[in-house]
Design a protein around this motif. Sequence first.
Motif, short mmCIF file in Angstrom:
data_model
loop_
_atom_site.label_atom_id
_atom_site.label_comp_id
_atom_site.label_asym_id
_atom_site.label_seq_id
_atom_site.Cartn_x
_atom_site.Cartn_y
_atom_site.Cartn_z
N SER A 1 -23.25 -35.84 5.87
CA SER A 1 -23.87 -36.99 6.41
C SER A 1 -25.01 -37.72 5.44
O SER A 1 -25.31 -38.86 5.63
N ALA B 1 -25.68 -38.38 16.00
CA ALA B 1 -27.07 -38.77 15.61
C ALA B 1 -28.00 -38.02 14.43
O ALA B 1 -28.65 -38.59 13.81
N CYS C 1 -20.25 -44.64 11.79
CA CYS C 1 -20.91 -43.69 11.23
C CYS C 1 -20.27 -42.96 10.05
O CYS C 1 -20.78 -42.18 9.39
N ASP D 1 -26.77 -46.37 12.64
CA ASP D 1 -25.45 -47.08 12.38
C ASP D 1 -24.62 -47.59 13.50
O ASP D 1 -24.06 -48.46 13.27
N ARG E 1 -19.27 -37.34 10.87
CA ARG E 1 -19.99 -37.60 12.03
C ARG E 1 -18.93 -37.40 13.18
O ARG E 1 -19.17 -36.84 14.20
N VAL F 1 -29.57 -43.31 5.14
CA VAL F 1 -30.19 -43.04 6.32
C VAL F 1 -30.25 -44.41 7.09
O VAL F 1 -29.94 -45.62 6.50
N ARG G 1 -29.30 -41.50 13.59
CA ARG G 1 -27.97 -42.39 13.04
C ARG G 1 -27.60 -43.33 14.36
O ARG G 1 -26.91 -44.28 14.06
N CYS G 2 -27.50 -42.65 15.46
CA CYS G 2 -27.25 -43.50 16.60
C CYS G 2 -28.11 -43.81 17.69
O CYS G 2 -28.93 -42.62 17.75
#
Length: 356
Positions: free
Chosen positions: A25, A60, A210, A33, A214, A30, A70-71
């Motif tokens: 990831s 995330a 993502c 997403d 992920r 960064v 990430r989330c």
Amino acid sequence: MRAPKNAVSEAVQAHALVGRLDDLSQTRGVGVDLNVGILLWPRFPLLSLGGLCDALRHAADRGDQSRQLRCVWTTIGAQNGAVESSCGVAVPVQSAFPPAGQFDYIVVIGGLLPHLDQVDPRYWTYLREAADAKVPLIGICTGSFVLARAGLMQDRVACVHSFHYEDYRRMFAHLRVVTHADYLIDGDRITCAGGISVIELAARLINLHCGPDRAAKVIHQMTVSRQGGSSFVERRRALGYFSVEDAAVRHAVLLMEENIEAPLNIAVIAKMTGTSVRQLERAFMAEMKASPNEFYRWMRLRYARWMLLNTSRKITDIAYECGFSDSAHFIRVFRQACGVTPGKLRASRGGGDQEE
């Protein structure tokens, strides 16, 4: 009491796998997403909210740190409000009707049907404004009923739990509905039957936005493979995750994975991904070096090969599960593609069941 050696070994392997997925990831850059807004309807099921949020939190961040990196996910609704779940636990609203356009999706988690209309009128207005802003809407559990009541399922097909199938047909006789499926993507409307199907839907969206690393982490952390029979986990092991740059191809691959048993027509896939058949064919040739039909058939055969080598399912059952009309057709296509019949491939690993 000391833990058994095999349990300790499995724990070490599990931590190592999550570490590798998190390392993958990091190579993707960064930033957020996937940003999800969640509308809770009165008497909603906690399992649906928990499954969605837990999937997002695993995707995330690294390990089990649970930071919204990430989330991002937010419960939205009336200011300073809280919504009571079907089990009586109330969940607070985090943001009072923020601009719908900031979200990648707005998720409606429906509640008990007698409470369908017992909401602040602004909830209905917010949903319609989100639809006008072209924000994709997701109905989970009876969230499909909410979208239909709001007039947002015209010319769309809803996926509902079999328990509520007749309710939907009775309440919305002019709308199309299916059951016995986990979820259905119909353009910018997505409906999910609820329960643990939420995890599968969340993994699809995470894969799409993502990346496969992920999604793989979510499946690893949140599901347990069943003993016997094919499961979602087993399908992920068989097919893996495809890292694809083109968004339409990514979406098409997800639809193909979802519909292995009953393959979709490529024209339907093109419509659901917002492209034409010609555009989708060009994108597949650029990304996959194969046409959509060729890739779809390869995917089904790959899943069949995995089941032949890793399960005791009958060849006839495997043929149907992989979208072939009968075992004779499956055997012929498999032999042409793999150079060996399904029965002989299985026999090579010491198994039985040579139906051909």
